[in-house]
Motif scaffolding. Sequence first.
Motif, short mmCIF file in Angstrom:
data_model
loop_
_atom_site.label_atom_id
_atom_site.label_comp_id
_atom_site.label_asym_id
_atom_site.label_seq_id
_atom_site.Cartn_x
_atom_site.Cartn_y
_atom_site.Cartn_z
N MET A 1 0.81 -1.32 0.00
CA MET A 1 -0.04 -0.06 0.05
C MET A 1 1.04 1.13 -0.11
O MET A 1 0.40 2.11 -0.54
N SER A 2 2.02 1.05 0.57
CA SER A 2 2.89 2.26 0.56
C SER A 2 3.33 2.65 -0.65
O SER A 2 3.35 3.88 -0.97
N PHE A 3 3.57 1.90 -1.70
CA PHE A 3 3.91 2.20 -2.78
C PHE A 3 2.83 2.66 -3.70
O PHE A 3 2.94 3.69 -4.40
N PHE A 4 1.72 2.35 -3.46
CA PHE A 4 0.42 2.74 -4.42
C PHE A 4 0.02 4.08 -4.00
O PHE A 4 -0.59 4.54 -4.61
N ILE A 5 0.32 4.37 -2.59
CA ILE A 5 0.01 5.70 -2.16
C ILE A 5 0.60 6.80 -3.22
O ILE A 5 0.12 7.78 -3.44
N SER A 6 1.92 6.55 -3.64
CA SER A 6 2.47 7.48 -4.51
C SER A 6 2.85 7.04 -5.82
O SER A 6 3.41 7.75 -6.57
N SER A 7 2.34 5.76 -6.36
CA SER A 7 2.84 5.54 -7.52
C SER A 7 1.94 4.42 -8.06
O SER A 7 0.88 4.18 -7.56
N THR A 8 2.15 3.88 -9.30
CA THR A 8 1.33 2.68 -10.03
C THR A 8 2.11 1.92 -10.76
O THR A 8 3.21 2.00 -10.82
N LEU A 9 1.60 0.99 -11.54
CA LEU A 9 2.17 -0.11 -12.37
C LEU A 9 2.09 0.54 -13.84
O LEU A 9 0.90 1.13 -14.19
N PRO A 10 2.92 0.12 -14.70
CA PRO A 10 2.91 0.39 -15.96
C PRO A 10 1.76 -0.57 -16.81
O PRO A 10 2.01 -1.27 -16.98
N HIS A 11 0.64 0.15 -16.95
CA HIS A 11 -0.56 -0.92 -17.31
C HIS A 11 -0.35 -1.43 -18.76
O HIS A 11 -0.82 -2.34 -18.97
N GLN A 12 0.36 -0.54 -19.68
CA GLN A 12 0.42 -1.14 -21.02
C GLN A 12 1.45 -2.29 -21.02
O GLN A 12 1.97 -2.61 -22.27
N ALA A 13 2.27 -2.40 -20.10
CA ALA A 13 3.35 -3.59 -19.99
C ALA A 13 3.17 -4.40 -18.92
O ALA A 13 4.11 -5.38 -18.62
N THR A 14 1.88 -4.59 -18.50
CA THR A 14 1.60 -5.54 -17.70
C THR A 14 0.68 -6.45 -17.96
O THR A 14 -0.56 -6.26 -18.54
N PHE A 15 0.77 -7.80 -18.22
CA PHE A 15 0.00 -8.93 -18.67
C PHE A 15 -0.86 -9.29 -17.44
O PHE A 15 -0.35 -9.77 -16.34
N ILE A 16 -2.11 -9.38 -17.68
CA ILE A 16 -3.09 -9.85 -16.45
C ILE A 16 -3.77 -11.09 -16.78
O ILE A 16 -4.37 -11.14 -17.68
N LYS A 17 -3.90 -11.83 -15.82
CA LYS A 17 -4.50 -13.21 -15.97
C LYS A 17 -6.26 -12.58 -16.14
O LYS A 17 -6.60 -12.09 -15.37
N LYS A 18 -6.79 -12.92 -17.26
CA LYS A 18 -8.30 -12.75 -17.31
C LYS A 18 -8.97 -13.26 -16.02
O LYS A 18 -9.99 -12.58 -15.60
N GLU A 19 -8.58 -14.30 -15.68
CA GLU A 19 -9.25 -14.97 -14.20
C GLU A 19 -9.17 -13.77 -12.95
O GLU A 19 -10.06 -13.77 -12.26
N LEU A 20 -8.07 -13.17 -12.86
CA LEU A 20 -7.89 -12.25 -11.82
C LEU A 20 -8.65 -11.13 -12.22
O LEU A 20 -9.48 -10.47 -11.29
N LEU A 21 -8.81 -10.51 -13.49
CA LEU A 21 -9.69 -9.42 -13.76
C LEU A 21 -11.05 -9.69 -13.51
O LEU A 21 -11.82 -8.98 -12.90
N LEU A 22 -11.57 -11.17 -13.71
CA LEU A 22 -12.98 -11.51 -13.52
C LEU A 22 -13.27 -11.29 -11.79
O LEU A 22 -14.28 -10.95 -11.23
#
Length: 265
Positions: free
Chosen positions: A137-158
């Motif tokens: 959480m301390s990371f996401f308070i001030s940053s984020t992940l590179p969305h266009q460079a992240t492969f996300i399992k469809k199962e996780l999205l659902l």
Amino acid sequence: MTLSIITINFNNKEGLKKTIRSVVNQIYDNFEYIVIDGASTDGSVNVIEENKDKITYYVSEPDKGIYDAMNKGIKQAKGEYCLFLNSGDCFINDNTLADIFNGRTYTKDLLIGRQKYVDSNGKITKSPYLRTTEMDMSFFISSTLPHQATFIKKELLLQCGMYNTNYRIVSDWIFWIEAIVKQKCSVKTLPEYVSLMEIGGVSNDMSKCHKEMELYLSDCLKDGSLKWADIFICAKQSRNYVIATRNKIGIFIQNILVKFNKHIR
């Protein structure tokens, strides 16, 4: 199928051309390509029609915003992983997917590569190499992940309910928190650069981003999924907070927060 590449577009014909060209030129071919257009009126639909033999699924119809369009793409996806490469963005080179997927097997929920950014003057910057131990959480308070460079399992999205359409700008940031912080999904970082992203769009208006972030955190406090103490401690550990406290005003604020912290534990 290994991968579903999803491109969303609205009135960005030239950017769409570049993105489609980047996708279809990939040497690796174990993917499907999905294009979701928001009823563009600038000729984007003609571009899609001209390339329809290279596109697995496409639609052009009104939507309720960026994340609604992304969710439409997820619902159509048949790949194990999804990658969002929106109009104007492109892969680093034609070998990008081959370098990542040929001869490799992945099981993690998120595969996080690196991203390059180009501004209107052509200046290129790079996303930092991330470590899985940083992603709290301390990371996401001030940053984020590179969305266009992240492969996300469809199962996780659902599993996470896809992207929250109640937020118009920061739902990808919210998804990372839901998936990584709350659900403790598995993560693997990749050393490869995946995408080149054009800097611009609504997410560059940080005042609007901060308002939505504040609203989300407030909702988390209301439903009990986060505590005030959690947010305070994470804020103290965040990069922005560390930078701020290097000057006298920041130190003054820090002292106030330390006193405040005694009342919220």
